[in-house]
Design a protein around this motif. Structure first.
Motif, PDB file in Angstrom:
ATOM      1  N   VAL B  31     -17.471  -5.989   3.190  1.00  0.00           N
ATOM      2  CA  VAL B  31     -16.580  -5.111   2.814  1.00  0.00           C
ATOM      3  C   VAL B  31     -15.141  -4.900   3.942  1.00  0.00           C
ATOM      4  N   THR B  32     -13.801  -5.193   3.626  1.00  0.00           N
ATOM      5  CA  THR B  32     -12.866  -4.825   4.880  1.00  0.00           C
ATOM      6  C   THR B  32     -12.828  -3.310   3.962  1.00  0.00           C
ATOM      7  N   VAL B  33     -12.450  -2.581   4.451  1.00  0.00           N
ATOM      8  CA  VAL B  33     -11.150  -1.291   4.545  1.00  0.00           C
ATOM      9  C   VAL B  33     -10.321  -0.801   4.032  1.00  0.00           C
ATOM     10  N   ILE B  34      -9.622  -0.647   3.265  1.00  0.00           N
ATOM     11  CA  ILE B  34      -7.932  -0.250   3.747  1.00  0.00           C
ATOM     12  C   ILE B  34      -8.251   1.784   2.915  1.00  0.00           C
ATOM     13  N   THR B  35      -7.047   1.657   3.955  1.00  0.00           N
ATOM     14  CA  THR B  35      -7.448   3.585   4.446  1.00  0.00           C
ATOM     15  C   THR B  35      -4.979   3.528   4.604  1.00  0.00           C
ATOM     16  N   ALA B  36      -4.737   4.489   4.348  1.00  0.00           N
ATOM     17  CA  ALA B  36      -3.622   5.270   5.002  1.00  0.00           C
ATOM     18  C   ALA B  36      -3.373   6.456   5.691  1.00  0.00           C
ATOM     19  N   GLN B  67       1.160   6.136  -7.122  1.00  0.00           N
ATOM     20  CA  GLN B  67       1.765   4.515  -6.793  1.00  0.00           C
ATOM     21  C   GLN B  67       2.046   4.205  -5.715  1.00  0.00           C
ATOM     22  N   GLN B  68       2.477   4.548  -4.725  1.00  0.00           N
ATOM     23  CA  GLN B  68       2.333   4.221  -3.303  1.00  0.00           C
ATOM     24  C   GLN B  68       0.992   3.793  -3.012  1.00  0.00           C
ATOM     25  N   ILE B  69       0.006   4.590  -2.776  1.00  0.00           N
ATOM     26  CA  ILE B  69      -1.531   3.485  -2.265  1.00  0.00           C
ATOM     27  C   ILE B  69      -1.823   2.753  -3.184  1.00  0.00           C
ATOM     28  N   THR B  70      -1.736   2.770  -4.770  1.00  0.00           N
ATOM     29  CA  THR B  70      -1.797   1.391  -5.540  1.00  0.00           C
ATOM     30  C   THR B  70      -1.272   0.393  -5.455  1.00  0.00           C
ATOM     31  N   ARG B  71       0.138   0.423  -4.429  1.00  0.00           N
ATOM     32  CA  ARG B  71       0.971  -0.537  -3.993  1.00  0.00           C
ATOM     33  C   ARG B  71      -0.009  -1.216  -3.272  1.00  0.00           C
ATOM     34  N   LEU B  72      -0.294  -0.192  -1.814  1.00  0.00           N
ATOM     35  CA  LEU B  72      -0.677  -0.712  -0.725  1.00  0.00           C
ATOM     36  C   LEU B  72      -2.624  -1.559  -1.167  1.00  0.00           C
ATOM     37  N   ILE B  73      -3.332  -0.632  -2.079  1.00  0.00           N
ATOM     38  CA  ILE B  73      -4.524  -1.496  -2.437  1.00  0.00           C
ATOM     39  C   ILE B  73      -3.985  -2.611  -2.796  1.00  0.00           C
ATOM     40  N   ALA B  74      -3.310  -3.066  -4.091  1.00  0.00           N
ATOM     41  CA  ALA B  74      -3.287  -4.665  -3.999  1.00  0.00           C
ATOM     42  C   ALA B  74      -3.142  -5.340  -4.020  1.00  0.00           C
ATOM     43  N   ASN B  75      -1.950  -4.795  -2.684  1.00  0.00           N
ATOM     44  CA  ASN B  75      -1.449  -5.700  -1.868  1.00  0.00           C
ATOM     45  C   ASN B  75      -2.465  -6.390  -0.724  1.00  0.00           C
ATOM     46  N   ALA B  76      -3.345  -5.580  -0.040  1.00  0.00           N
ATOM     47  CA  ALA B  76      -4.260  -5.571   0.485  1.00  0.00           C
ATOM     48  C   ALA B  76      -5.137  -6.250  -0.105  1.00  0.00           C
ATOM     49  N   ALA B 154     -27.279   4.252   6.701  1.00  0.00           N
ATOM     50  CA  ALA B 154     -26.512   3.954   7.772  1.00  0.00           C
ATOM     51  C   ALA B 154     -27.287   3.101   8.507  1.00  0.00           C
ATOM     52  N   ASN B 155     -26.902   1.546   7.681  1.00  0.00           N
ATOM     53  CA  ASN B 155     -27.522   0.418   9.137  1.00  0.00           C
ATOM     54  C   ASN B 155     -26.662  -0.505   9.828  1.00  0.00           C
ATOM     55  N   GLY B 156     -26.208  -0.102  10.642  1.00  0.00           N
ATOM     56  CA  GLY B 156     -25.523  -1.139  10.926  1.00  0.00           C
ATOM     57  C   GLY B 156     -24.014  -0.507  12.288  1.00  0.00           C
ATOM     58  N   ASP B 157     -23.386  -1.024  13.054  1.00  0.00           N
ATOM     59  CA  ASP B 157     -22.197  -0.055  13.480  1.00  0.00           C
ATOM     60  C   ASP B 157     -21.264  -0.335  13.515  1.00  0.00           C
ATOM     61  N   SER B 158     -20.389   0.571  14.589  1.00  0.00           N
ATOM     62  CA  SER B 158     -19.118   0.264  14.032  1.00  0.00           C
ATOM     63  C   SER B 158     -18.602  -0.819  14.293  1.00  0.00           C
ATOM     64  N   CYS B 159     -17.022  -0.523  13.016  1.00  0.00           N
ATOM     65  CA  CYS B 159     -16.668  -1.704  13.465  1.00  0.00           C
ATOM     66  C   CYS B 159     -15.167  -1.437  13.689  1.00  0.00           C
ATOM     67  N   GLY B 160     -14.466  -2.476  14.220  1.00  0.00           N
ATOM     68  CA  GLY B 160     -12.953  -2.524  14.359  1.00  0.00           C
ATOM     69  C   GLY B 160     -11.605  -1.767  13.349  1.00  0.00           C
ATOM     70  N   VAL B 161     -10.609  -1.823  13.745  1.00  0.00           N
ATOM     71  CA  VAL B 161      -9.912  -0.532  13.340  1.00  0.00           C
ATOM     72  C   VAL B 161      -8.695  -1.517  13.405  1.00  0.00           C
ATOM     73  N   GLU B 162      -7.768  -2.177  12.341  1.00  0.00           N
ATOM     74  CA  GLU B 162      -5.979  -2.790  13.158  1.00  0.00           C
ATOM     75  C   GLU B 162      -4.946  -2.189  12.211  1.00  0.00           C
ATOM     76  N   ASN B 163      -4.067  -1.860  12.555  1.00  0.00           N
ATOM     77  CA  ASN B 163      -3.208  -1.591  12.334  1.00  0.00           C
ATOM     78  C   ASN B 163      -3.008  -2.427  11.217  1.00  0.00           C
ATOM     79  N   TYR B 164      -1.837  -2.315  10.132  1.00  0.00           N
ATOM     80  CA  TYR B 164      -1.997  -3.148   8.705  1.00  0.00           C
ATOM     81  C   TYR B 164      -0.733  -2.231   8.241  1.00  0.00           C
ATOM     82  N   ASN B 165       0.542  -3.382   7.937  1.00  0.00           N
ATOM     83  CA  ASN B 165       1.643  -2.858   6.881  1.00  0.00           C
ATOM     84  C   ASN B 165       1.205  -3.498   5.517  1.00  0.00           C
ATOM     85  N   GLY B 166       1.023  -2.393   4.684  1.00  0.00           N
ATOM     86  CA  GLY B 166       0.751  -3.105   3.264  1.00  0.00           C
ATOM     87  C   GLY B 166       2.158  -2.674   1.902  1.00  0.00           C
ATOM     88  N   ASN B 167       3.397  -2.710   2.779  1.00  0.00           N
ATOM     89  CA  ASN B 167       4.642  -2.845   2.083  1.00  0.00           C
ATOM     90  C   ASN B 167       4.204  -1.890   0.519  1.00  0.00           C
TER      91      ASN B 167
END
Lengths: 246, 312
Positions: B31-36, B67-76, B154-167
């Motif tokens: 799993v990769t999570v995408i958020t805004a 509409q904007q969130i849809t573009r973000l998710i689709a691009n990612a 819950a069965n894992g550790d924290s994960c990394g967070v990266e900034n992302y430009n979803g255009n």
């Protein structure tokens, strides 16, 4: 302003739900179909109000066969100017949305209204899909809609409250409770509906993305445990130790 | 397999149903999570405990526009080559997931109640009066997960967070104001719900309902007639034409249990019905029943809950 209201049929809310053909088909035996309540009470009635106050032209659109005509006439009786039926089975949500988006684009509709979901498949799918296919903004679960020229002001449901938003036309909106009050068609409306145009349109080709494979009914509920009004401590204890919910 | 999960974090917090969606995705693939929005790294990193391997955050988007969130998710999704996209079937999911399905020509299962089995996903239909298996016929799939359908661990550790430009382009919708009653628990997310109907005789009597809700830490709800006559706000109306909920505990006082009301609550794990009428249809759908006057039973139940809470 031209408003397109998406109208779908759904089984009456009191219908007994059963399936046939090895649980692959909804059993329509004895089922009374109605206009999907969200489409009728909220989307259509609000459109008719805008017709009365701002002279909007209201068209209903349905993807379905001739068996849908009675509910389309009901929508006309409530007050739509005319109706369109895309002459095809509603094969899946995407197929339906593709038909409606194509019609809306080619016929210059500014505002497309849907109910928030149908009460049979409960997918909340078609409105959002139409918006994407029209490349238009989408406001879902709207409880208020005011049009002022090209600007639309709306309230939409959010977790625990409402959000006031603004958008410009063209726009797709899914309508929820609060948008308008249910109307009972009067005799004049019913008479007028008989002669209002119901135009049949051939479907465009669109791929189905999904298919319902089978259905089942939920397991029967076990008998209710009855307690007296003096046994509230016992009820709390049961909720804790037996049901494990508190 | 690469799975993309959209998490709504505009509030700065992550609600339980978002963790459920991440957990659901982690049972399908990586799993990769995408958020805004601008939620902090610390908060987002916790999604790792439910199976996220990485969180991508687009801070250029600060309010919700489907509409904007849809573009973000689709691009990612395109960039990551994700074949399955998961989103909670909450208010946000209901407006984004169908757009995404149409944009990517991806088969969409709306309101999944269980993990997929091959291309088949289980969903509720007919307002919870039946279940169905829906076939997703496309390579890319969109699944929205009905809140409170699975028990995430819950069965894992924290994960990394990266900034992302979803255009994601410009928003077509401007948020003008948010109207939210302070402190109230949002009904669709509530695990415990206390609900009342016309049996309460008037809005001035609702104190005994809110007292019990407060003692339990529950949300309040009502039947359709009660919201139609304006005793309670529309957003509290549960039932076929109101909100459908599936809490762990649903306590209904002075509601007879018409089929349309049941359709909105039949996903509840445990139902308690309090009614003066022993023949009320709601008792047939209940787990625990009390034949009695809400005006007598609710205060007694509130006292019992307080006593229990004090002892535990």
């Amino acid at each position: 302003m031209k408003i397109l209201v998406c109208i779908s049929k759904s089984p009456d809310t009191t219908s007994k739900i059963a399936f046939t053909e090895g649980n692959t088909k909804f059993d329509e035996n004895g089922v009374q179909y109605i206009v999907n309540p969200y489409d009728e009470w909220y989307a259509l009635v609000r459109a008719c109000e805008l017709q009365e106050t701002q002279g909007a032209h209201v068209t209903t659109i349905t993807v379905g066969t001739a068996t849908d005509d009675p509910i389309i006439r009901k929508a006309l009786a409530i007050g739509a100017n005319d109706a369109v039926r895309i002459n095809s089975e509603a094969r899946d949500a995407y197929f339906v949305a593709a038909q409606i988006a194509d019609y809306a684009k080619n016929n210059g509709y500014d505002l497309v209204l849907t109910g928030k979901e149908t009460i049979d498949y409960n997918g909340s799918q078609v409105g959002g899909m139409i918006a994407e296919l029209m490349d238009a903004p989408f406001v879902s679960l709207a409880t208020r809609l005011e049009v002022n020229g090209n600007t639309v002001s709306l309230d939409r449901e959010i977790a625990g409250g409402l959000e006031e938003v603004e958008a410009s036309l063209p726009l797709v909106v899914s309508c929820a409770k609060g948008m308008a009050e249910q109307r009972i068609p009067n005799m004049r409306g019913i008479m007028a509906a008989r002669t209002k145009p119901l135009n049949l349109i051939d479907p465009i080709s669109a791929t189905e993305l999904t298919q319902f494979a089978s259905y089942e009914l939920p397991p029967a509920k076990s008998a209710c445990v009855m307690l007296s009004t003096d046994e509230m401590d016992k009820l709390v204890e049961l909720l804790h130790s037996e049901a494990k919910v508190i | 397999m690469s799975v993309l999960v959209y998490v709504d974090s505009f509030s700065g917090k992550i609600s339980k149903n978002q963790f459920e969606a991440v957990y659901y995705g982690s049972k399908i693939g990586s799993v990769t999570v995408i958020t805004a929005g601008n939620t902090s790294d610390d908060v987002l990193a916790k999604l790792g405990t439910h199976g996220a391997s990485k969180v991508l955050r687009d801070s250029s988007i600060t309010t919700f526009d489907a509409q904007q969130i849809t573009r973000l998710i689709a691009n990612a999704a395109t960039e990551l080559g994700a074949k399955t996209i998961v989103i909670s079937h909450d208010i946000t999911g209901k407006s984004v997931a169908p757009r995404l399905s149409a944009r990517l020509k991806a088969g969409f299962a709306s309101g999944a109640t269980a993990l997929p089995n091959g291309d088949q996903v289980r969903v509720n239909v007919f307002s919870g009066k039946a279940m169905a298996l829906v076939n997703l016929k496309t390579e890319i799939k969109v699944i929205s997960v009905l809140p409170n359908s699975l028990k995430p661990q819950a069965n894992g550790d924290s994960c990394g967070v990266e900034n992302y430009n979803g255009n994601a382009g410009a928003a077509g919708i401007t948020v003008k104001a948010v109207k939210k009653p302070e402190g109230a628990i949002p009904l669709p997310e509530a695990e415990l719900v206390v609900s009342a109907g016309r049996g309460l005789k008037g809005p001035e009597n609702w104190g005994i309902v809110t007292d019990l809700a407060e003692a339990l830490g529950a949300a309040t709800a009502c039947s359709r007639p009660v919201s139609d006559i304006g005793w309670r706000p529309h957003h509290e109306h549960v039932g076929q034409t109101g909100v459908a909920i599936r809490p762990n505990l649903y306590i209904a006082a002075g509601i007879s249990g018409a089929i349309q009301h049941l359709a909105g609550v039949n996903g509840s794990k445990t139902i308690v019905v309090i009614n003066t009428d022993a023949e009320a249809p709601f008792f047939k759908a209940a787990d625990y029943g009390v034949i009695g006057d809400a005006f007598e039973v609710l205060p007694k139940l509130t006292e019992a809950v307080k006593k229990f809470k004090a002892a535990h």
